[in-house]
Scaffold this motif. Structure first.
Motif, PDB file in Angstrom:
ATOM      1  N   ALA A  99      40.897 -19.858  97.381  1.00 21.79           N
ATOM      2  CA  ALA A  99      40.076 -18.993  96.536  1.00 21.79           C
ATOM      3  C   ALA A  99      39.197 -19.849  95.647  1.00 21.79           C
ATOM      4  CB  ALA A  99      40.945 -18.074  95.682  1.00 21.79           C
ATOM      5  N   GLU A 100      38.036 -19.311  95.280  1.00 22.47           N
ATOM      6  CA  GLU A 100      37.174 -19.940  94.294  1.00 22.47           C
ATOM      7  C   GLU A 100      37.673 -19.563  92.904  1.00 22.47           C
ATOM      8  OE1 GLU A 100      34.731 -22.058  94.737  1.00 22.47           O
ATOM      9  OE2 GLU A 100      34.891 -21.992  96.924  1.00 22.47           O
ATOM     10  N   PRO A 101      37.759 -20.533  91.982  1.00 24.72           N
ATOM     11  CA  PRO A 101      38.226 -20.203  90.630  1.00 24.72           C
ATOM     12  C   PRO A 101      37.311 -19.194  89.947  1.00 24.72           C
ATOM     13  CG  PRO A 101      38.204 -22.585  90.988  1.00 24.72           C
ATOM     14  CD  PRO A 101      37.476 -21.972  92.141  1.00 24.72           C
ATOM     15  N   VAL A 102      37.893 -18.333  89.119  1.00 24.97           N
ATOM     16  CA  VAL A 102      37.153 -17.348  88.331  1.00 24.97           C
ATOM     17  C   VAL A 102      37.654 -17.410  86.892  1.00 24.97           C
ATOM     18  CG1 VAL A 102      36.771 -15.811  90.293  1.00 24.97           C
ATOM     19  CG2 VAL A 102      38.793 -15.505  88.867  1.00 24.97           C
ATOM     20  N   PRO A 103      36.857 -16.935  85.930  1.00 26.24           N
ATOM     21  CA  PRO A 103      37.352 -16.882  84.542  1.00 26.24           C
ATOM     22  C   PRO A 103      38.516 -15.912  84.406  1.00 26.24           C
ATOM     23  CG  PRO A 103      34.950 -16.685  84.626  1.00 26.24           C
ATOM     24  CD  PRO A 103      35.431 -16.563  86.026  1.00 26.24           C
ATOM     25  N   ALA A 104      39.417 -16.202  83.495  1.00 26.92           N
ATOM     26  CA  ALA A 104      40.574 -15.344  83.259  1.00 26.92           C
ATOM     27  C   ALA A 104      40.121 -13.925  82.931  1.00 26.92           C
ATOM     28  CB  ALA A 104      41.417 -15.904  82.118  1.00 26.92           C
ATOM     29  N   GLY A 105      40.787 -12.949  83.506  1.00 27.38           N
ATOM     30  CA  GLY A 105      40.423 -11.554  83.319  1.00 27.38           C
ATOM     31  C   GLY A 105      39.583 -10.988  84.438  1.00 27.38           C
ATOM     32  N   PRO A 189      49.436 -23.220  94.106  1.00 30.41           N
ATOM     33  CA  PRO A 189      48.830 -22.278  93.159  1.00 30.41           C
ATOM     34  C   PRO A 189      47.303 -22.371  93.204  1.00 30.41           C
ATOM     35  CG  PRO A 189      49.607 -24.220  91.998  1.00 30.41           C
ATOM     36  CD  PRO A 189      50.003 -24.403  93.428  1.00 30.41           C
ATOM     37  N   VAL A 190      46.641 -21.415  92.592  1.00 25.88           N
ATOM     38  CA  VAL A 190      45.181 -21.402  92.496  1.00 25.88           C
ATOM     39  C   VAL A 190      44.783 -21.558  91.029  1.00 25.88           C
ATOM     40  CG1 VAL A 190      44.812 -20.061  94.591  1.00 25.88           C
ATOM     41  CG2 VAL A 190      45.201 -18.878  92.436  1.00 25.88           C
ATOM     42  N   LEU A 191      43.572 -22.056  90.808  1.00 24.45           N
ATOM     43  CA  LEU A 191      43.114 -22.363  89.461  1.00 24.45           C
ATOM     44  C   LEU A 191      42.327 -21.194  88.882  1.00 24.45           C
ATOM     45  CD1 LEU A 191      42.883 -24.581  87.250  1.00 24.45           C
ATOM     46  CD2 LEU A 191      40.714 -25.237  88.319  1.00 24.45           C
ATOM     47  N   VAL A 192      42.594 -20.883  87.608  1.00 21.86           N
ATOM     48  CA  VAL A 192      41.862 -19.844  86.878  1.00 21.86           C
ATOM     49  C   VAL A 192      41.159 -20.518  85.706  1.00 21.86           C
ATOM     50  CG1 VAL A 192      42.024 -17.680  85.595  1.00 21.86           C
ATOM     51  CG2 VAL A 192      43.548 -18.095  87.537  1.00 21.86           C
ATOM     52  N   TYR A 193      39.835 -20.358  85.632  1.00 27.54           N
ATOM     53  CA  TYR A 193      39.070 -20.938  84.538  1.00 27.54           C
ATOM     54  C   TYR A 193      39.375 -20.198  83.227  1.00 27.54           C
ATOM     55  CZ  TYR A 193      36.023 -23.437  87.856  1.00 27.54           C
ATOM     56  OH  TYR A 193      35.521 -24.278  88.821  1.00 27.54           O
ATOM     57  N   PRO A 194      39.115 -20.839  82.094  1.00 28.17           N
ATOM     58  CA  PRO A 194      39.271 -20.120  80.816  1.00 28.17           C
ATOM     59  C   PRO A 194      38.212 -19.037  80.663  1.00 28.17           C
ATOM     60  CG  PRO A 194      38.354 -22.305  80.456  1.00 28.17           C
ATOM     61  CD  PRO A 194      38.749 -22.251  81.893  1.00 28.17           C
ATOM     62  N   ARG A 195      38.563 -17.988  79.930  1.00 27.83           N
ATOM     63  CA  ARG A 195      37.612 -16.905  79.666  1.00 27.83           C
ATOM     64  C   ARG A 195      36.556 -17.413  78.679  1.00 27.83           C
ATOM     65  NH1 ARG A 195      39.048 -11.383  79.614  1.00 27.83           N
ATOM     66  NH2 ARG A 195      41.212 -12.069  79.396  1.00 27.83           N
ATOM     67  N   PRO A 196      35.271 -17.415  79.035  1.00 33.42           N
ATOM     68  CA  PRO A 196      34.254 -17.921  78.113  1.00 33.42           C
ATOM     69  C   PRO A 196      34.041 -16.978  76.937  1.00 33.42           C
ATOM     70  CG  PRO A 196      33.215 -17.035  80.071  1.00 33.42           C
ATOM     71  CD  PRO A 196      34.694 -16.981  80.311  1.00 33.42           C
ATOM     72  N   GLU A 197      33.604 -17.533  75.823  1.00 33.05           N
ATOM     73  CA  GLU A 197      33.295 -16.754  74.635  1.00 33.05           C
ATOM     74  C   GLU A 197      32.173 -15.771  74.949  1.00 33.05           C
ATOM     75  OE1 GLU A 197      32.671 -18.022  69.993  1.00 33.05           O
ATOM     76  OE2 GLU A 197      31.434 -19.008  71.508  1.00 33.05           O
ATOM     77  N   ALA A 198      32.305 -14.535  74.475  1.00 31.33           N
ATOM     78  CA  ALA A 198      31.301 -13.514  74.792  1.00 31.33           C
ATOM     79  C   ALA A 198      29.950 -13.832  74.171  1.00 31.33           C
ATOM     80  CB  ALA A 198      31.795 -12.146  74.329  1.00 31.33           C
ATOM     81  N   SER A 199      29.921 -14.285  72.945  1.00 35.03           N
ATOM     82  CA  SER A 199      28.670 -14.627  72.257  1.00 35.03           C
ATOM     83  C   SER A 199      28.998 -15.617  71.157  1.00 35.03           C
ATOM     84  CB  SER A 199      27.998 -13.382  71.683  1.00 35.03           C
ATOM     85  OG  SER A 199      28.843 -12.754  70.729  1.00 35.03           O
ATOM     86  N   GLY A 200      27.987 -16.319  70.720  1.00 30.10           N
ATOM     87  CA  GLY A 200      28.207 -17.319  69.689  1.00 30.10           C
ATOM     88  C   GLY A 200      26.980 -18.187  69.500  1.00 30.10           C
ATOM     89  N   PRO A 201      27.131 -19.318  68.828  1.00 23.82           N
ATOM     90  CA  PRO A 201      25.987 -20.192  68.562  1.00 23.82           C
ATOM     91  C   PRO A 201      25.445 -20.812  69.836  1.00 23.82           C
ATOM     92  CG  PRO A 201      28.041 -21.243  67.914  1.00 23.82           C
ATOM     93  CD  PRO A 201      28.379 -19.832  68.249  1.00 23.82           C
ATOM     94  N   PRO A 202      24.172 -21.254  69.801  1.00 21.64           N
ATOM     95  CA  PRO A 202      23.590 -21.878  70.987  1.00 21.64           C
ATOM     96  C   PRO A 202      24.167 -23.262  71.237  1.00 21.64           C
ATOM     97  CG  PRO A 202      22.065 -21.998  69.147  1.00 21.64           C
ATOM     98  CD  PRO A 202      23.216 -21.148  68.687  1.00 21.64           C
ATOM     99  N   LEU A 203      23.724 -23.866  72.341  1.00 19.95           N
ATOM    100  CA  LEU A 203      24.175 -25.207  72.678  1.00 19.95           C
ATOM    101  C   LEU A 203      23.857 -26.189  71.558  1.00 19.95           C
ATOM    102  CD1 LEU A 203      23.073 -25.538  76.405  1.00 19.95           C
ATOM    103  CD2 LEU A 203      25.401 -25.767  75.557  1.00 19.95           C
ATOM    104  N   PRO A 204      24.723 -27.182  71.351  1.00 22.26           N
ATOM    105  CA  PRO A 204      24.409 -28.214  70.363  1.00 22.26           C
ATOM    106  C   PRO A 204      23.153 -28.982  70.752  1.00 22.26           C
ATOM    107  CG  PRO A 204      26.709 -28.327  71.051  1.00 22.26           C
ATOM    108  CD  PRO A 204      26.035 -27.381  71.978  1.00 22.26           C
ATOM    109  N   ALA A 205      22.512 -29.598  69.755  1.00 22.75           N
ATOM    110  CA  ALA A 205      21.324 -30.400  70.022  1.00 22.75           C
ATOM    111  C   ALA A 205      21.675 -31.551  70.937  1.00 22.75           C
ATOM    112  CB  ALA A 205      20.741 -30.930  68.708  1.00 22.75           C
ATOM    113  N   GLY A 206      20.778 -31.845  71.867  1.00 26.90           N
ATOM    114  CA  GLY A 206      21.027 -32.908  72.821  1.00 26.90           C
ATOM    115  C   GLY A 206      20.879 -34.284  72.211  1.00 26.90           C
TER     116      GLY A 206
END
Length: 326
Positions: A99-105, A189-206
């Motif tokens: 299986a391809e990993p998916v986020p939890a939930g 076993p198969v791998l399950v990715y962590p559930r990403p945050e629904a919303s929040g701050p943008p990416l940090p400055a590069g």
């Protein structure tokens, strides 16, 4: 009445499953032989047997030879159905489950690969999780030229390694009088990715020597107008164009940023353990979606990157998924 019988039947099924082969997870491939295949009459098969017994009893009672001959022929067909159902599974091999990993939930789609040494076709096989699965919800497996594949959906609830439950393969062919089934319990076993945050701050400055233009509400040069999204600053709203179009529009600018984004666990000290993982997972997805090179720093692990691409994204999300639970 049905509810009163549900608990005893569930307990009986649990005891039967505890004695069924295999009794513990096993490595694939797994081949069904006569010791792993179980055969019992279906409800229709039991009705068929009762009807056939009544028919034979009446034929004997009235000394009706044609009815007796018909009854014996039907009995032979029933016994042949038991053997044919067992042969549908005998020699079948479950070669892999992946299986391809998916986020939890999110539901995970697992591919079940099967093969058989014989070139004869095997059709109408059902595949489901566990014992007593609903036949209507089972996946169908058809083997042609000795190979076949089907897909099953498995629910996920938490990140990390997910142990697979017992897999049941069954058939009621050819006449529906008997049900033959067997179990496979994949060890991997198969791998399950962590559930990403629904919303929040943008990416940090590069950071880094390479620089690229990136859309940002507070940049230097106006790039375009877009529709308002919850969380946008009121200062970025273009009021006059919004009044003309009768909808809120927001100015987006181009702001030069470093190409290498650093996702650092230490910079998120104010968040809880799982919230840190969820935010970093969202940032990994955003950086990959924007085509940014990024580096991930996690405690007690080597630094990942800087890099980008599906392989780097998988390595970062895998590292986050396998972080110790806080």
């Amino acid at each position: 009445m049905r509810d009163a019988l549900a608990a005893p039947l569930a307990a009986l099924r649990g005891r039967m499953l505890a004695w069924a082969r295999p009794r513990q997870p096993e490595p694939l491939p797994v081949r069904f032989d006569r010791r792993r295949v179980y055969v019992l009459p279906t409800r229709f098969g039991l009705f068929y047997g009762v009807l056939l017994a009544a028919m034979l009893l009446g034929a004997l009672n009235y000394n009706n030879n044609p009815a007796l001959l018909l009854g014996l022929l039907l009995a032979g067909a029933g016994l042949a159905s038991l053997i044919a159902a067992q042969l549908q599974l005998s020699g079948l091999e479950i070669s892999a489950v992946d299986a391809e990993p998916v986020p939890a939930g999110h539901p995970m789609t697992l591919r079940v690969h099967a093969r058989a040494a014989s070139d004869r076709s095997r059709r109408g096989l059902g595949v489901a999780w566990g014992h007593g699965a609903n036949d209507a919800d089972a996946a169908r497996l058809h083997l042609s030229a000795g190979h076949g594949e089907t897909e099953l959906v498995l629910r996920t609830t938490r990140r990390g390694w997910l142990d697979l439950p017992r897999l049941q393969v069954w058939t009621t062919r050819p006449l529906g009088l008997a049900r033959a089934w067997g179990y496979v319990w994949p060890e991997s076993p198969v791998l399950v990715y962590p559930r990403p945050e629904a919303s929040g701050p943008p990416l940090p400055a590069g950071r880094g020597e390479q620089v690229q233009a990136r859309l940002h509400p507070s940049g230097d040069e106006l790039h375009h107008l877009r529709s308002y999204r919850p969380g946008d600053s009121r200062r970025a709203i273009a009021w006059k164009p919004s009044a003309r179009r009768d909808t809120l529009l927001v100015r987006e600018y181009e702001q030069p940023q470093g190409a290498d984004v650093v996702l650092d666990w230490r910079e998120l000290r104010g968040l809880a353990h799982e919230d840190r993982i969820a935010r970093l997972a969202r940032w990994v997805d955003e950086a990959e979606r924007d085509g940014r090179r990024f580096r991930l720093w996690l405690p007690t692990q080597p630094v990942l990157g800087p890099d980008h691409g599906p392989a780097h994204r998988h390595a970062c999300l895998r590292a986050l998924a396998l972080m110790p639970h806080g």
